[in-house]
Design a protein around this motif. Structure first.
Motif, PDB file in Angstrom:
ATOM      1  N   THR B 106     166.994 -55.185 -43.745  1.00  0.00           N
ATOM      2  CA  THR B 106     166.795 -56.497 -44.356  1.00  0.00           C
ATOM      3  C   THR B 106     166.534 -57.560 -43.306  1.00  0.00           C
ATOM      4  O   THR B 106     165.598 -58.361 -43.443  1.00  0.00           O
ATOM      5  CB  THR B 106     168.053 -56.885 -45.175  1.00  0.00           C
ATOM      6  OG1 THR B 106     168.336 -55.831 -46.102  1.00  0.00           O
ATOM      7  CG2 THR B 106     167.853 -58.198 -45.923  1.00  0.00           C
ATOM      8  N   ILE B 107     167.351 -57.588 -42.269  1.00  0.00           N
ATOM      9  CA  ILE B 107     167.254 -58.666 -41.283  1.00  0.00           C
ATOM     10  C   ILE B 107     166.292 -58.300 -40.155  1.00  0.00           C
ATOM     11  O   ILE B 107     165.461 -59.110 -39.755  1.00  0.00           O
ATOM     12  CB  ILE B 107     168.648 -59.019 -40.723  1.00  0.00           C
ATOM     13  CG1 ILE B 107     169.608 -59.352 -41.883  1.00  0.00           C
ATOM     14  CG2 ILE B 107     168.539 -60.209 -39.756  1.00  0.00           C
ATOM     15  CD1 ILE B 107     170.991 -59.772 -41.443  1.00  0.00           C
ATOM     16  N   HIS B 108     166.391 -57.094 -39.645  1.00  0.00           N
ATOM     17  CA  HIS B 108     165.576 -56.717 -38.485  1.00  0.00           C
ATOM     18  C   HIS B 108     164.072 -56.855 -38.709  1.00  0.00           C
ATOM     19  O   HIS B 108     163.386 -57.386 -37.828  1.00  0.00           O
ATOM     20  CB  HIS B 108     165.947 -55.312 -38.008  1.00  0.00           C
ATOM     21  CG  HIS B 108     167.231 -55.280 -37.235  1.00  0.00           C
ATOM     22  ND1 HIS B 108     167.344 -54.765 -35.964  1.00  0.00           N
ATOM     23  CD2 HIS B 108     168.471 -55.734 -37.545  1.00  0.00           C
ATOM     24  CE1 HIS B 108     168.595 -54.900 -35.537  1.00  0.00           C
ATOM     25  NE2 HIS B 108     169.293 -55.471 -36.489  1.00  0.00           N
ATOM     26  N   PRO B 109     163.540 -56.435 -39.843  1.00  0.00           N
ATOM     27  CA  PRO B 109     162.079 -56.574 -39.986  1.00  0.00           C
ATOM     28  C   PRO B 109     161.629 -58.042 -39.916  1.00  0.00           C
ATOM     29  O   PRO B 109     160.609 -58.341 -39.300  1.00  0.00           O
ATOM     30  CB  PRO B 109     161.794 -55.979 -41.375  1.00  0.00           C
ATOM     31  CG  PRO B 109     162.926 -55.022 -41.600  1.00  0.00           C
ATOM     32  CD  PRO B 109     164.123 -55.668 -40.963  1.00  0.00           C
ATOM     33  N   TYR B 110     162.404 -58.936 -40.514  1.00  0.00           N
ATOM     34  CA  TYR B 110     161.966 -60.332 -40.473  1.00  0.00           C
ATOM     35  C   TYR B 110     162.165 -60.949 -39.088  1.00  0.00           C
ATOM     36  O   TYR B 110     161.315 -61.716 -38.621  1.00  0.00           O
ATOM     37  CB  TYR B 110     162.657 -61.183 -41.554  1.00  0.00           C
ATOM     38  CG  TYR B 110     162.031 -62.561 -41.560  1.00  0.00           C
ATOM     39  CD1 TYR B 110     160.747 -62.747 -42.051  1.00  0.00           C
ATOM     40  CD2 TYR B 110     162.692 -63.644 -40.999  1.00  0.00           C
ATOM     41  CE1 TYR B 110     160.118 -63.986 -41.994  1.00  0.00           C
ATOM     42  CE2 TYR B 110     162.078 -64.894 -40.936  1.00  0.00           C
ATOM     43  CZ  TYR B 110     160.797 -65.053 -41.444  1.00  0.00           C
ATOM     44  OH  TYR B 110     160.176 -66.288 -41.379  1.00  0.00           O
ATOM     45  N   VAL B 111     163.244 -60.624 -38.415  1.00  0.00           N
ATOM     46  CA  VAL B 111     163.419 -61.152 -37.048  1.00  0.00           C
ATOM     47  C   VAL B 111     162.290 -60.642 -36.159  1.00  0.00           C
ATOM     48  O   VAL B 111     161.743 -61.393 -35.333  1.00  0.00           O
ATOM     49  CB  VAL B 111     164.801 -60.772 -36.465  1.00  0.00           C
ATOM     50  CG1 VAL B 111     164.884 -61.154 -34.985  1.00  0.00           C
ATOM     51  CG2 VAL B 111     165.922 -61.459 -37.243  1.00  0.00           C
ATOM     52  N   THR B 112     161.911 -59.404 -36.348  1.00  0.00           N
ATOM     53  CA  THR B 112     160.779 -58.874 -35.582  1.00  0.00           C
ATOM     54  C   THR B 112     159.526 -59.715 -35.835  1.00  0.00           C
ATOM     55  O   THR B 112     158.833 -60.127 -34.896  1.00  0.00           O
ATOM     56  CB  THR B 112     160.532 -57.397 -35.978  1.00  0.00           C
ATOM     57  OG1 THR B 112     161.685 -56.642 -35.634  1.00  0.00           O
ATOM     58  CG2 THR B 112     159.318 -56.829 -35.255  1.00  0.00           C
ATOM     59  N   THR B 113     159.256 -59.973 -37.100  1.00  0.00           N
ATOM     60  CA  THR B 113     158.098 -60.807 -37.459  1.00  0.00           C
ATOM     61  C   THR B 113     158.183 -62.184 -36.809  1.00  0.00           C
ATOM     62  O   THR B 113     157.214 -62.685 -36.237  1.00  0.00           O
ATOM     63  CB  THR B 113     158.051 -60.979 -38.994  1.00  0.00           C
ATOM     64  OG1 THR B 113     157.841 -59.695 -39.576  1.00  0.00           O
ATOM     65  CG2 THR B 113     156.940 -61.925 -39.424  1.00  0.00           C
ATOM     66  N   ALA B 114     159.357 -62.775 -36.887  1.00  0.00           N
ATOM     67  CA  ALA B 114     159.508 -64.162 -36.434  1.00  0.00           C
ATOM     68  C   ALA B 114     159.505 -64.287 -34.914  1.00  0.00           C
ATOM     69  O   ALA B 114     159.058 -65.300 -34.373  1.00  0.00           O
ATOM     70  CB  ALA B 114     160.809 -64.745 -37.001  1.00  0.00           C
ATOM     71  N   ALA B 115     160.006 -63.285 -34.219  1.00  0.00           N
ATOM     72  CA  ALA B 115     160.278 -63.446 -32.786  1.00  0.00           C
ATOM     73  C   ALA B 115     159.437 -62.549 -31.888  1.00  0.00           C
ATOM     74  O   ALA B 115     159.612 -62.569 -30.670  1.00  0.00           O
ATOM     75  CB  ALA B 115     161.766 -63.179 -32.525  1.00  0.00           C
ATOM     76  N   ILE B 116     158.505 -61.811 -32.448  1.00  0.00           N
ATOM     77  CA  ILE B 116     157.851 -60.771 -31.630  1.00  0.00           C
ATOM     78  C   ILE B 116     157.057 -61.347 -30.460  1.00  0.00           C
ATOM     79  O   ILE B 116     157.064 -60.781 -29.364  1.00  0.00           O
ATOM     80  CB  ILE B 116     157.002 -59.821 -32.518  1.00  0.00           C
ATOM     81  CG1 ILE B 116     156.769 -58.496 -31.793  1.00  0.00           C
ATOM     82  CG2 ILE B 116     155.689 -60.483 -32.964  1.00  0.00           C
ATOM     83  CD1 ILE B 116     156.415 -57.346 -32.717  1.00  0.00           C
ATOM     84  N   MET B 117     156.421 -62.505 -30.653  1.00  0.00           N
ATOM     85  CA  MET B 117     155.673 -63.108 -29.539  1.00  0.00           C
ATOM     86  C   MET B 117     156.629 -63.662 -28.488  1.00  0.00           C
ATOM     87  O   MET B 117     156.348 -63.610 -27.282  1.00  0.00           O
ATOM     88  CB  MET B 117     154.738 -64.196 -30.058  1.00  0.00           C
ATOM     89  CG  MET B 117     153.568 -63.674 -30.893  1.00  0.00           C
ATOM     90  SD  MET B 117     152.548 -62.425 -30.043  1.00  0.00           S
ATOM     91  CE  MET B 117     151.988 -63.368 -28.620  1.00  0.00           C
ATOM     92  N   ASP B 118     157.762 -64.200 -28.952  1.00  0.00           N
ATOM     93  CA  ASP B 118     158.776 -64.694 -28.008  1.00  0.00           C
ATOM     94  C   ASP B 118     159.382 -63.545 -27.204  1.00  0.00           C
ATOM     95  O   ASP B 118     159.641 -63.685 -26.006  1.00  0.00           O
ATOM     96  CB  ASP B 118     159.887 -65.429 -28.765  1.00  0.00           C
ATOM     97  CG  ASP B 118     159.364 -66.611 -29.561  1.00  0.00           C
ATOM     98  OD1 ASP B 118     158.801 -67.530 -28.948  1.00  0.00           O
ATOM     99  OD2 ASP B 118     159.511 -66.604 -30.796  1.00  0.00           O
TER     100      ASP B 118
END
Lengths: 234, 234
Positions: B106-118
């Motif tokens: 639930t959380i990991h896929p969205y954090v990946t989306t949000a932070a992948i460039m960072d």
């Protein structure tokens, strides 16, 4: 001493269908306690034990009356500590709450969508009228419109069970090697669907379906004592 | 004796960012154990302890080497039973697995989306190249395309936290009145986002954000020892 369980039924008193009452029934069986059920229709709930709760399950154990399935499970573990535990420690108590919230927010809305017309059809005339009025007010739409989302929502519903499916790759029950109240929480939601509606929520090959079958086997097949809903004759 | 924690870092060795390493770091602090961290970059992971695992965290406790954050927590509770428990019983152990699966899905896929460039920007040249190649292969698209879903997905992400939000209406921590490893599981995911990216996942008024702040306070503010990512200067 026999514990009374006020158990929600429709026209057929031998087909209790409430997810929350099933949680309580499974918890009582887990503890090996003798029970006597009091079949209760929606319109009778306000009269249960002098109106102690707006909802069933309610149990009476001697002088003690307890409402709410989670509170009932906590009560049973405290009152009967020498019998098999429903939580297996304080961590299990706390995390069972998370599983309850997950089940309520993930499984219940879709079962409602899928089974609402069947649940309506299970009631006698007065209770069917109550159910329609109450649920249509809650959802802001006709029961028929609620159910219209069923087929389009099935894929997303099955996907939403992935945390459970994935857990079952590690252990046979949510509670670990053997079931705990957390299993009965999720079981109750799927048993509600099984008894109310012939609509197939899960594919047989799904490990969640296989876990559900294991739960149906528990406590001398308690869950199987009510047959699955049959499809209407063609 | 000091326990070694192999902890994932980027260019700045003082900014460990891995969600799984944070779970292990919090678990070690919860047990009150002395640790020494070994800053480890992506490309160094295969050399950790002779290549015991494809992933960090890995810990060495004397002769014992353990990989995987959940296995580390189980090991610590077994090896140090006299120190504060991470699971509070067998039920807590079993249900923490469900919470891990929920958090991961639930959380990991969205954090990946949000932070992948960072996350990419935090790496030195060789590790950035590895990260891009590895993740672009995993997702089948460019990092920039993964991140493109961030803003549109924020509402659904926040809604997906409702089981946690709802649990926190009953108790201050997932573990109940005080934190357990289940809290650190979810904390790790949000700490990963906090350290990698200035993007705001949660509104301050959200009880999940308030719970996260409580977790940042734990163990002498361990989580705050790494500052939140700052927005790039204008």
């Amino acid at each position: 001493m026999t514990i009374l369980l006020y158990d929600l039924v429709g026209r057929d008193t031998a087909r209790p269908f409430s997810p929350h009452c099933w949680k309580a029934a499974m918890a009582l069986a887990h503890k090996g306690l003798d029970i006597s059920t009091v079949p209760t229709r929606f319109l009778e709930v306000p009269t249960v034990e002098g109106g102690v709760s707006k909802l069933v399950p309610v149990i009476r154990d001697g002088e003690k009356v307890v409402a709410d399935s989670f509170a009932i499970a906590l009560y049973l573990d405290e009152a009967y500590p020498e019998r098999p535990t429903l939580f297996s420690g304080d961590g299990g108590k706390a995390m069972a709450r998370f599983i309850e919230r997950w089940s309520q927010l993930t499984i219940h809305p879709y079962v409602t969508t899928a089974a609402i017309m069947d649940l309506h059809a299970m009631q006698d005339e007065a209770n069917a009228a109550y159910f329609r009025q109450n649920r249509e007010q809650r959802f802001g739409k006709r029961l028929e419109e609620v159910m219209a989302a069923r087929d389009a929502g099935l894929g997303a519903f099955r996907a939403s069970l992935e945390p459970l499916r994935s857990t079952l790759a590690y252990q046979p029950f949510i509670g670990g090697q053997s079931p705990l109240f957390a299993d009965y929480i999720v079981f109750g939601a799927l048993q509600w669907a099984r008894i109310a509606s012939p609509f197939r929520l899960l594919d047989d090959s799904d490990v969640v379906a296989q876990w559900f079958e294991r739960c149906l086997d528990l406590h001398d097949g308690l869950g199987r004592k009510v047959a699955a809903a049959a499809a209407a004759a063609a």
